[in-house]
Every structure is written in C-alpha cells, then in structure tokens.
Write a protein that holds these residues in place. Structure first.
Motif, PDB file in Angstrom:
ATOM      1  N   PHE A 270       0.859  -1.140   0.054  1.00 45.35           N
ATOM      2  CA  PHE A 270       0.033   0.081   0.093  1.00 45.35           C
ATOM      3  C   PHE A 270       1.002   1.160  -0.163  1.00 45.35           C
ATOM      4  O   PHE A 270       2.093   1.240   0.399  1.00 45.35           O
ATOM      5  CB  PHE A 270      -0.806   0.020   1.140  1.00 45.35           C
ATOM      6  CG  PHE A 270      -0.303   0.066   2.702  1.00 45.35           C
ATOM      7  CD1 PHE A 270       0.023   1.316   3.139  1.00 45.35           C
ATOM      8  CD2 PHE A 270       0.108  -0.985   3.129  1.00 45.35           C
ATOM      9  CE1 PHE A 270       0.566   1.439   4.303  1.00 45.35           C
ATOM     10  CE2 PHE A 270       0.870  -0.688   4.421  1.00 45.35           C
ATOM     11  CZ  PHE A 270       1.100   0.412   4.984  1.00 45.35           C
ATOM     12  N   GLN A 271       0.169   2.325  -0.340  1.00 44.00           N
ATOM     13  CA  GLN A 271       1.098   3.798  -0.298  1.00 44.00           C
ATOM     14  C   GLN A 271       0.113   4.719   0.521  1.00 44.00           C
ATOM     15  O   GLN A 271      -0.962   4.795   0.047  1.00 44.00           O
ATOM     16  CB  GLN A 271       1.346   4.111  -1.963  1.00 44.00           C
ATOM     17  CG  GLN A 271       1.858   5.525  -1.604  1.00 44.00           C
ATOM     18  CD  GLN A 271       2.271   5.946  -3.128  1.00 44.00           C
ATOM     19  OE1 GLN A 271       1.867   5.304  -4.120  1.00 44.00           O
ATOM     20  NE2 GLN A 271       2.860   6.910  -3.085  1.00 44.00           N
TER      21      GLN A 271
ATOM     22  N   ALA B 217      -1.384   8.504  -1.187  1.00 43.25           N
ATOM     23  CA  ALA B 217      -1.135   8.040  -2.674  1.00 43.25           C
ATOM     24  C   ALA B 217      -1.144   9.311  -3.253  1.00 43.25           C
ATOM     25  O   ALA B 217      -1.368  10.418  -2.798  1.00 43.25           O
ATOM     26  CB  ALA B 217      -2.348   7.128  -3.047  1.00 43.25           C
TER      27      ALA B 217
ATOM     28  N   THR C 290      -3.322  10.130  -6.006  1.00 45.83           N
ATOM     29  CA  THR C 290      -4.927  10.457  -6.175  1.00 45.83           C
ATOM     30  C   THR C 290      -5.880  10.365  -5.149  1.00 45.83           C
ATOM     31  O   THR C 290      -6.873  10.928  -4.988  1.00 45.83           O
ATOM     32  CB  THR C 290      -5.383   9.854  -7.462  1.00 45.83           C
ATOM     33  OG1 THR C 290      -5.032   8.556  -7.345  1.00 45.83           O
ATOM     34  CG2 THR C 290      -4.523  10.398  -8.564  1.00 45.83           C
ATOM     35  N   ARG C 291      -5.302   9.563  -4.040  1.00 49.32           N
ATOM     36  CA  ARG C 291      -6.239   9.056  -3.087  1.00 49.32           C
ATOM     37  C   ARG C 291      -5.735   9.106  -1.726  1.00 49.32           C
ATOM     38  O   ARG C 291      -4.481   9.262  -1.790  1.00 49.32           O
ATOM     39  CB  ARG C 291      -7.009   7.595  -3.262  1.00 49.32           C
ATOM     40  CG  ARG C 291      -7.990   7.546  -4.509  1.00 49.32           C
ATOM     41  CD  ARG C 291      -8.245   6.246  -4.584  1.00 49.32           C
ATOM     42  NE  ARG C 291      -8.350   5.620  -5.869  1.00 49.32           N
ATOM     43  CZ  ARG C 291      -8.087   4.473  -6.459  1.00 49.32           C
ATOM     44  NH1 ARG C 291      -8.013   3.570  -5.479  1.00 49.32           N
ATOM     45  NH2 ARG C 291      -7.948   4.085  -7.654  1.00 49.32           N
TER      46      ARG C 291
ATOM     47  N   GLU D  61      -3.420   3.753  -1.572  1.00 51.63           N
ATOM     48  CA  GLU D  61      -3.834   3.017  -2.883  1.00 51.63           C
ATOM     49  C   GLU D  61      -3.119   1.776  -2.487  1.00 51.63           C
ATOM     50  O   GLU D  61      -1.857   1.762  -1.869  1.00 51.63           O
ATOM     51  CB  GLU D  61      -3.025   3.645  -4.166  1.00 51.63           C
ATOM     52  CG  GLU D  61      -3.777   4.844  -4.689  1.00 51.63           C
ATOM     53  CD  GLU D  61      -3.192   5.400  -5.930  1.00 51.63           C
ATOM     54  OE1 GLU D  61      -2.093   5.020  -6.344  1.00 51.63           O
ATOM     55  OE2 GLU D  61      -3.650   6.227  -6.330  1.00 51.63           O
TER      56      GLU D  61
ATOM     57  N   ASN E 128       0.222  -0.208  -6.009  1.00 52.88           N
ATOM     58  CA  ASN E 128       0.316   0.573  -7.295  1.00 52.88           C
ATOM     59  C   ASN E 128       1.972   0.659  -7.591  1.00 52.88           C
ATOM     60  O   ASN E 128       2.265   1.141  -8.909  1.00 52.88           O
ATOM     61  CB  ASN E 128      -0.008   2.139  -7.062  1.00 52.88           C
ATOM     62  CG  ASN E 128       0.565   2.720  -5.988  1.00 52.88           C
ATOM     63  OD1 ASN E 128       1.657   2.394  -5.429  1.00 52.88           O
ATOM     64  ND2 ASN E 128       0.243   3.729  -5.582  1.00 52.88           N
TER      65      ASN E 128
END
Length: 70
Positions: free
Chosen positions: A24-25, A28, A30-31, A34, A37
C-alpha cells in the motif's frame, strides 16, 4: 554465547512489508490510500519511515521479541 536475532528478523520483515507502493501507499497521488501501485513519493517515503520506526519500537522494546540462536 547466543545472538539475539529478533530485532534483525522483525526489521527485515517490516522493511519488506512497509516499502511504499509494495502493499500500500499512504498518502497516494490521487487518493488517501492505494494498494499495490508500485509507485512512491517523498511524502509517502517519510510517512512509511515514521510508521516503520513506531511499529519496530513497539515490537522490539514494548513487546520484547527475541529469537536466540545457539
């Protein structure tokens, strides 16, 4: 004489699991979160380093994980 491998094993496992972009990041691009990715940013690296340090400190000092090799 025995060596304590607990901190080494815990550090390696946490380093692999908390690598930004692998599982996970956070945060992120854009959100907020994420998953899988495989990209990263400077803020994400800093946040994952802080999370890594906190979890490592809790597991090594507070819980006291030890693995002794004879």
């Amino acid at each position: 004489m025995s060596a304590d491998w607990g901190p080494v094993v815990v550090s390696v496992i946490l380093f692999i699991l908390l690598s930004p972009g692998l599982l996970f990041q956070l945060p992120a691009r854009t959100r907020v979160v994420e998953f899988g990715n495989m990209t990263t940013s400077g803020i994400s690296i800093l946040l994952h380093a802080v999370i890594y340090f906190c979890i490592l400190t809790i597991l090594i000092i507070a819980v006291g994980i030890h693995i002794h090799a004879y």
